[in-house]
Design a protein around this motif. Structure first.
Motif, short mmCIF file in Angstrom:
data_model
loop_
_atom_site.label_atom_id
_atom_site.label_comp_id
_atom_site.label_asym_id
_atom_site.label_seq_id
_atom_site.Cartn_x
_atom_site.Cartn_y
_atom_site.Cartn_z
N GLN A 145 -56.18 -16.26 -12.29
CA GLN A 145 -55.25 -17.00 -13.14
C GLN A 145 -55.98 -18.11 -13.86
OE1 GLN A 145 -51.88 -18.75 -11.07
NE2 GLN A 145 -50.62 -18.55 -12.89
N THR A 146 -55.63 -18.28 -15.13
CA THR A 146 -56.12 -19.40 -15.92
C THR A 146 -54.93 -20.27 -16.30
OG1 THR A 146 -55.99 -18.07 -17.92
CG2 THR A 146 -58.11 -18.15 -16.81
N PRO A 147 -55.15 -21.53 -16.56
CA PRO A 147 -54.04 -22.43 -16.90
C PRO A 147 -53.23 -21.91 -18.08
CG PRO A 147 -56.02 -23.69 -16.47
CD PRO A 147 -56.43 -22.25 -16.48
N GLY A 148 -51.93 -21.91 -17.92
CA GLY A 148 -51.06 -21.48 -18.99
C GLY A 148 -50.83 -19.99 -19.08
N LYS A 149 -51.49 -19.25 -18.21
CA LYS A 149 -51.33 -17.78 -18.22
C LYS A 149 -50.79 -17.30 -16.89
CE LYS A 149 -54.87 -16.59 -21.61
NZ LYS A 149 -56.03 -15.70 -21.90
N GLU A 150 -50.20 -16.13 -16.94
CA GLU A 150 -49.70 -15.54 -15.70
C GLU A 150 -50.86 -15.02 -14.86
OE1 GLU A 150 -45.32 -13.95 -17.19
OE2 GLU A 150 -46.76 -12.59 -16.30
N ARG A 151 -50.62 -15.01 -13.57
CA ARG A 151 -51.60 -14.44 -12.67
C ARG A 151 -51.72 -12.94 -12.93
NH1 ARG A 151 -49.78 -15.66 -6.95
NH2 ARG A 151 -48.23 -14.08 -7.55
N GLU A 152 -52.92 -12.42 -12.90
CA GLU A 152 -53.12 -11.00 -13.14
C GLU A 152 -53.95 -10.37 -12.03
OE1 GLU A 152 -55.30 -10.17 -16.69
OE2 GLU A 152 -57.00 -11.43 -16.15
N GLY A 153 -53.65 -9.13 -11.78
CA GLY A 153 -54.39 -8.39 -10.78
C GLY A 153 -55.77 -8.02 -11.27
N VAL A 154 -56.72 -8.06 -10.37
CA VAL A 154 -58.10 -7.70 -10.70
C VAL A 154 -58.49 -6.41 -9.98
CG1 VAL A 154 -60.51 -8.40 -10.55
CG2 VAL A 154 -58.73 -10.11 -11.04
N GLU A 198 -64.16 -14.26 -20.83
CA GLU A 198 -62.74 -14.04 -20.52
C GLU A 198 -62.49 -13.74 -19.05
OE1 GLU A 198 -64.58 -12.55 -22.91
OE2 GLU A 198 -63.96 -10.45 -23.18
N ASP A 199 -63.53 -13.60 -18.26
CA ASP A 199 -63.37 -13.47 -16.81
C ASP A 199 -63.21 -14.83 -16.14
OD1 ASP A 199 -65.81 -10.86 -16.94
OD2 ASP A 199 -63.65 -10.62 -16.68
N THR A 200 -63.40 -15.89 -16.89
CA THR A 200 -63.25 -17.23 -16.34
C THR A 200 -61.83 -17.44 -15.84
OG1 THR A 200 -64.96 -18.18 -17.77
CG2 THR A 200 -63.29 -19.69 -16.90
N ALA A 201 -61.70 -17.84 -14.58
CA ALA A 201 -60.39 -18.02 -13.96
C ALA A 201 -60.56 -18.51 -12.53
CB ALA A 201 -59.61 -16.71 -13.95
N MET A 202 -59.45 -18.90 -11.94
CA MET A 202 -59.40 -19.10 -10.50
C MET A 202 -59.08 -17.74 -9.88
SD MET A 202 -59.70 -21.45 -8.14
CE MET A 202 -59.20 -23.05 -8.75
N TYR A 203 -59.89 -17.34 -8.94
CA TYR A 203 -59.71 -16.05 -8.30
C TYR A 203 -59.12 -16.25 -6.91
CZ TYR A 203 -62.23 -13.58 -11.94
OH TYR A 203 -62.60 -13.02 -13.14
N GLN A 205 -56.71 -19.89 -1.03
CA GLN A 205 -56.65 -21.10 -1.85
C GLN A 205 -57.32 -20.93 -3.21
OE1 GLN A 205 -54.95 -24.00 -1.01
NE2 GLN A 205 -54.18 -22.56 0.52
N GLY A 206 -58.14 -19.92 -3.33
CA GLY A 206 -58.77 -19.65 -4.61
C GLY A 206 -60.20 -20.15 -4.71
N THR A 207 -60.96 -19.49 -5.56
CA THR A 207 -62.33 -19.91 -5.85
C THR A 207 -62.54 -19.77 -7.36
OG1 THR A 207 -64.67 -19.60 -5.27
CG2 THR A 207 -63.32 -17.60 -5.40
N GLN A 208 -63.14 -20.78 -7.96
CA GLN A 208 -63.27 -20.83 -9.41
C GLN A 208 -64.48 -20.03 -9.88
OE1 GLN A 208 -61.24 -22.31 -11.76
NE2 GLN A 208 -62.58 -21.45 -13.35
N VAL A 209 -64.26 -19.24 -10.91
CA VAL A 209 -65.33 -18.51 -11.58
C VAL A 209 -65.35 -18.95 -13.04
CG1 VAL A 209 -66.12 -16.26 -12.38
CG2 VAL A 209 -65.24 -16.52 -10.05
#
Length: 125
Positions: A38-47, A88-93, A117-121
């Motif tokens: 997930q990135t700020p302002g966007k919906e969470r998406e499956g990877v 565009e792969d930048t996000a919290m995973y 809790q997530g890890t930032q990429v």
């Protein structure tokens, strides 16, 4: 107490690689673990997701051919190998877990019982 702990995030240049890990503890009836982002302002998406035991992986179209999900049952850990990374792969995973993946059309619905809790990429161009 169920816990999912992610690690392996970081910053990399476009074209580079990272490997994320998610270690589970306290899980009972779980046969599916996956990664969402997930990135700020966007919906969470499956990877990607994996049916534990059989090791069957599922992937979002955006990462097919670049990402690979795997498991280490002995360590209660799943991995996400990310190659050819793009900005565009930048996000919290986030790592997630639930009873069953439900097949290629269901795993991506985001309805998971447990979340890390997530890890930032961060991928720079």
């Amino acid at each position: 107490q169920v816990q999912l702990v992610e690690s392996g995030g970081g910053s990399v240049q476009a074209g580079g690689s990272l490997r994320l890990s998610c270690t589970a503890s306290g899980l009972l009836r779980v046969n599916c673990m996956g990664w969402f982002r997930q990135t700020p302002g966007k919906e969470r998406e499956g990877v990607a997701a994996i049916s534990l035991g059989v090791g069957l992986g599922y992937y979002a179209d955006a990462v097919k051919g670049r990402f690979s999900i795997s498991q280490n049952n002995a360590k209660n850990t799943i991995y996400l190998q990310m190659n050819s990374l793009k900005p565009e792969d930048t996000a919290m995973y986030y790592c997630a877990a639930r009873l069953m993946c439900g097949g290629s059309n269901s795993w991506i619905d985001g309805r998971y019982n447990y979340w890390g809790q997530g890890t930032q990429v961060t991928v720079s161009s």
